[in-house]
Write a protein that holds these residues in place. Structure first.
Motif, PDB file in Angstrom:
ATOM      1  N   ASN A  36       0.864  -1.171   0.000  1.00 57.79           N
ATOM      2  CA  ASN A  36       0.000   0.000   0.000  1.00 57.79           C
ATOM      3  C   ASN A  36       0.909   1.232   0.000  1.00 57.79           C
ATOM      4  OD1 ASN A  36      -2.472   1.376   0.031  1.00 57.79           O
ATOM      5  ND2 ASN A  36      -2.298   1.693   2.231  1.00 57.79           N
ATOM      6  N   THR A  38       1.805   5.187  -0.115  1.00 54.42           N
ATOM      7  CA  THR A  38       1.189   6.453   0.282  1.00 54.42           C
ATOM      8  C   THR A  38       2.143   7.587  -0.055  1.00 54.42           C
ATOM      9  OG1 THR A  38       2.081   6.285   2.512  1.00 54.42           O
ATOM     10  CG2 THR A  38      -0.113   5.370   2.152  1.00 54.42           C
ATOM     11  N   SER A  71      -8.967   1.234 -12.344  1.00 53.73           N
ATOM     12  CA  SER A  71      -8.955   0.170 -11.336  1.00 53.73           C
ATOM     13  C   SER A  71      -7.613  -0.567 -11.302  1.00 53.73           C
ATOM     14  CB  SER A  71     -10.094  -0.812 -11.590  1.00 53.73           C
ATOM     15  OG  SER A  71      -9.954  -1.401 -12.878  1.00 53.73           O
ATOM     16  N   SER A  74      -4.934   0.791  -7.498  1.00 58.39           N
ATOM     17  CA  SER A  74      -5.917   0.837  -6.412  1.00 58.39           C
ATOM     18  C   SER A  74      -5.235   0.771  -5.062  1.00 58.39           C
ATOM     19  CB  SER A  74      -6.917  -0.317  -6.556  1.00 58.39           C
ATOM     20  OG  SER A  74      -6.247  -1.553  -6.486  1.00 58.39           O
ATOM     21  N   ASP A  75      -5.993   1.171  -4.030  1.00 62.02           N
ATOM     22  CA  ASP A  75      -5.468   1.116  -2.669  1.00 62.02           C
ATOM     23  C   ASP A  75      -5.715  -0.273  -2.078  1.00 62.02           C
ATOM     24  OD1 ASP A  75      -8.155   1.047  -1.874  1.00 62.02           O
ATOM     25  OD2 ASP A  75      -8.163   3.123  -1.191  1.00 62.02           O
ATOM     26  N   GLU A  76      -5.374  -0.434  -0.797  1.00 62.92           N
ATOM     27  CA  GLU A  76      -5.502  -1.746  -0.164  1.00 62.92           C
ATOM     28  C   GLU A  76      -6.944  -2.218  -0.037  1.00 62.92           C
ATOM     29  OE1 GLU A  76      -4.930   0.224   4.251  1.00 62.92           O
ATOM     30  OE2 GLU A  76      -3.562  -1.310   3.579  1.00 62.92           O
ATOM     31  N   ASP A  77      -7.906  -1.283  -0.244  1.00 66.31           N
ATOM     32  CA  ASP A  77      -9.318  -1.648  -0.201  1.00 66.31           C
ATOM     33  C   ASP A  77      -9.892  -1.871  -1.601  1.00 66.31           C
ATOM     34  OD1 ASP A  77      -9.468  -1.472   2.611  1.00 66.31           O
ATOM     35  OD2 ASP A  77      -9.608   0.715   2.454  1.00 66.31           O
ATOM     36  N   GLY A  78      -9.028  -1.804  -2.630  1.00 67.39           N
ATOM     37  CA  GLY A  78      -9.470  -2.028  -4.000  1.00 67.39           C
ATOM     38  C   GLY A  78     -10.089  -0.811  -4.658  1.00 67.39           C
ATOM     39  N   MET A  79      -9.982   0.350  -4.019  1.00 66.45           N
ATOM     40  CA  MET A  79     -10.534   1.591  -4.585  1.00 66.45           C
ATOM     41  C   MET A  79      -9.497   2.234  -5.508  1.00 66.45           C
ATOM     42  SD  MET A  79     -13.504   1.519  -3.262  1.00 66.45           S
ATOM     43  CE  MET A  79     -14.085   3.102  -3.823  1.00 66.45           C
TER      44      MET A  79
END
Length: 95
Positions: A36, A38, A71, A74-79
């Motif tokens: 992830n 940042t 897509s 994406s972030d760790e939540d799949g967003m």
């Protein structure tokens, strides 16, 4: 003509983990990680070798998401994560 010789993660934004695949014929490099990430910063450093006798000029180099799908970043939540890619080029000049 130029050939991609190395693709490596760059800077402190990436821990160095990830998987690269290179398709020389299609001039495509894929990079994948489950980390992830940042913050802002450099993701990759690309190095090229220019063939001897190559014509003077600029060879464009660009970075994009696979199939241009948001897509695919994406972030760790799949967003999907918004990103800006800056295209560049390799300037070939006579020595």
């Amino acid at each position: 003509m130029a050939r991609l010789t190395t693709a490596m993660t760059a800077g402190s934004l990436i821990s160095g983990n990830g998987t690269f695949s290179v398709n020389d014929e299609a001039h495509i490099v894929n990079w994948y990680t489950v980390d992830n990430l940042t913050g802002d910063g450099e993701l990759l450093n690309l190095s090229f070798t220019v063939k001897e006798g190559a014509a003077e000029g600029i060879i464009p180099v660009s970075v994009s998401l696979n199939d241009d799908l948001d897509s695919n970043l994406s972030d760790e939540d799949g967003m999907a994560v918004p990103a800006t890619f800056v295209s560049g080029g390799i300037r070939i000049a006579k020595a």
